[in-house]
Design a protein around this motif. Structure first.
Motif, PDB file in Angstrom:
ATOM      1  N   LEU A  24      -5.893 -31.859  71.236  1.00 59.15           N
ATOM      2  CA  LEU A  24      -5.613 -31.275  70.097  1.00 59.15           C
ATOM      3  C   LEU A  24      -6.485 -29.736  69.929  1.00 59.15           C
ATOM      4  O   LEU A  24      -5.571 -29.102  68.806  1.00 59.15           O
ATOM      5  CB  LEU A  24      -6.234 -32.244  68.886  1.00 59.15           C
ATOM      6  N   GLY A  25      -7.176 -29.624  70.816  1.00 57.04           N
ATOM      7  CA  GLY A  25      -7.675 -28.337  70.846  1.00 57.04           C
ATOM      8  C   GLY A  25      -8.803 -28.086  69.592  1.00 57.04           C
ATOM      9  O   GLY A  25      -8.975 -27.367  69.163  1.00 57.04           O
ATOM     10  N   LEU A 134      -8.360 -39.444  59.185  1.00 54.67           N
ATOM     11  CA  LEU A 134      -8.190 -40.669  60.085  1.00 54.67           C
ATOM     12  C   LEU A 134      -9.379 -41.225  60.423  1.00 54.67           C
ATOM     13  O   LEU A 134     -10.244 -40.636  61.050  1.00 54.67           O
ATOM     14  CB  LEU A 134      -7.166 -40.352  61.277  1.00 54.67           C
ATOM     15  N   LYS A 135      -9.565 -42.593  60.292  1.00 54.79           N
ATOM     16  CA  LYS A 135     -10.858 -43.376  60.593  1.00 54.79           C
ATOM     17  C   LYS A 135     -10.397 -44.234  61.543  1.00 54.79           C
ATOM     18  O   LYS A 135      -9.388 -45.282  61.209  1.00 54.79           O
ATOM     19  CB  LYS A 135     -11.434 -43.802  59.520  1.00 54.79           C
ATOM     20  N   LEU A 211      -2.439 -40.561  64.523  1.00 54.46           N
ATOM     21  CA  LEU A 211      -2.619 -38.976  63.718  1.00 54.46           C
ATOM     22  C   LEU A 211      -1.086 -38.778  63.151  1.00 54.46           C
ATOM     23  O   LEU A 211      -1.237 -38.192  62.071  1.00 54.46           O
ATOM     24  CB  LEU A 211      -3.254 -38.281  64.715  1.00 54.46           C
ATOM     25  N   GLU A 212      -0.181 -38.764  64.001  1.00 60.82           N
ATOM     26  CA  GLU A 212       0.900 -38.376  63.797  1.00 60.82           C
ATOM     27  C   GLU A 212       1.519 -39.253  62.443  1.00 60.82           C
ATOM     28  O   GLU A 212       2.163 -38.614  61.503  1.00 60.82           O
ATOM     29  CB  GLU A 212       2.032 -38.318  64.903  1.00 60.82           C
ATOM     30  N   ALA A 213       1.210 -40.642  62.553  1.00 57.64           N
ATOM     31  CA  ALA A 213       1.675 -41.274  61.339  1.00 57.64           C
ATOM     32  C   ALA A 213       0.875 -40.836  60.165  1.00 57.64           C
ATOM     33  O   ALA A 213       1.703 -40.790  58.997  1.00 57.64           O
ATOM     34  CB  ALA A 213       1.491 -42.777  61.578  1.00 57.64           C
ATOM     35  N   ARG A 214      -0.009 -40.483  60.395  1.00 54.55           N
ATOM     36  CA  ARG A 214      -1.139 -40.178  59.123  1.00 54.55           C
ATOM     37  C   ARG A 214      -0.665 -38.705  58.477  1.00 54.55           C
ATOM     38  O   ARG A 214      -0.394 -38.767  57.346  1.00 54.55           O
ATOM     39  CB  ARG A 214      -2.493 -39.885  59.628  1.00 54.55           C
ATOM     40  N   GLY A 219       2.333 -35.614  54.567  1.00 56.67           N
ATOM     41  CA  GLY A 219       3.431 -34.654  54.202  1.00 56.67           C
ATOM     42  C   GLY A 219       4.166 -35.334  53.119  1.00 56.67           C
ATOM     43  O   GLY A 219       4.619 -34.567  52.129  1.00 56.67           O
ATOM     44  N   ARG A 220       4.473 -36.432  53.137  1.00 62.56           N
ATOM     45  CA  ARG A 220       5.543 -37.311  52.093  1.00 62.56           C
ATOM     46  C   ARG A 220       4.913 -37.264  50.696  1.00 62.56           C
ATOM     47  O   ARG A 220       5.380 -37.157  49.834  1.00 62.56           O
ATOM     48  CB  ARG A 220       5.680 -38.896  52.774  1.00 62.56           C
TER      49      ARG A 220
END
Ligand code: DC
Length: 225
Positions: A24-25, A134-135, A211-214, A219-220
């Motif tokens: 992720l950098g 995110l945990k 992470l992408e799902a979070r 966003g939603r």
């Protein structure tokens, strides 16, 4: 943004957290290394490990940094030294002491201020960063964790038996689980990821997918408000 990775020893947290941060950098915080660094610094200064007010003061006064995979204390590379058996044992009373945990919580929060981090430990999602986006609680069966650690030890030229590794691990699990403050436990909103049978790459891919799902969900939610 903050991602917390908690869980027992040998679940593959460190390599997963490091690789995820690299992908992720982002910065990577290894809080186990921080407790180890405080124990080392206390021993070097002749501070009794059970003298928790002094150890807590020390924890706030030394400068712990992560640089190119190394752990630095006041600019000195202590990466190898903090992994010795002597320091593993010395870290126990340090990590058990509520005043030290309180000091470390402040130091860890300061470290993460204003940056994106993957932070790894036992209490990162439950105590230190309850607001983390995110945990994840990363775990694996005791046998799988012991097998992985045993393989690592053999690769390092050590000769412990699998039974001895399993026994030492079970002692550490008990200590981590029963610590009165900062005990290892998944935060209520943590995703529990059981890694038995998964390769390190599969674990990272799963974390990235989480992470992408979070982010999609965030966003939603933002779009709705
Ligand atoms: O993950 P590790 O083995 O490097 O951790 C070293 C010790 O510090 C271990 O006894 C657990 C403890 N620890 C803790 O109490 N809280 C954390 N957030 C991280 C580690």
């Amino acid at each position: 943004m903050i991602i917390t990775l908690d869980g027992p020893a040998g679940a593959g947290k460190s390599s997963a957290a490091r690789a995820l941060a690299r992908r992720l950098g982002w910065c990577y915080i290894d809080t186990g290394a921080m407790y180890r660094a405080v124990a080392l610094a206390a021993l070097e200064r002749g501070i009794t490990l059970e003298d928790s007010p002094r150890v807590a003061e020390l924890a706030e006064s030394i400068r712990i940094e992560f640089s190119n995979g190394a752990v630095l204390v006041d600019g000195r590379d202590v990466s190898t030294e903090i992994r010795t058996e002597r320091i593993t044992l010395a870290t126990r009373p340090v990590a058990d002491a509520p005043p030290v945990r309180d000091a470390m919580k402040k130091v860890q929060r300061r470290m993460a201020e204003g940056i994106d981090v993957v932070t790894e430990g036992r209490d990162q999602g439950s105590v230190v960063f309850p607001q983390a986006e995110l945990k994840v609680f990363l775990t694996a069966s005791a046998e799988e964790r012991a097998r992985r650690r045993h393989r690592e030890e053999i690769d390092r030229g050590q000769s412990a038996t699998l039974e001895a590794v399993l026994e030492a691990q079970s002692r550490r699990d008990d200590a981590d689980r029963t610590r009165p403050v900062g005990a290892m436990l998944p935060a209520d909103d943590a995703v529990v990821l059981e890694t038995d049978g998964m390769s390190p790459e599969q674990v990272i891919d799963r974390l990235v997918a989480l992470l992408e799902a979070r982010r999609r969900m965030a966003g939603r939610t933002a779009g709705q408000s």
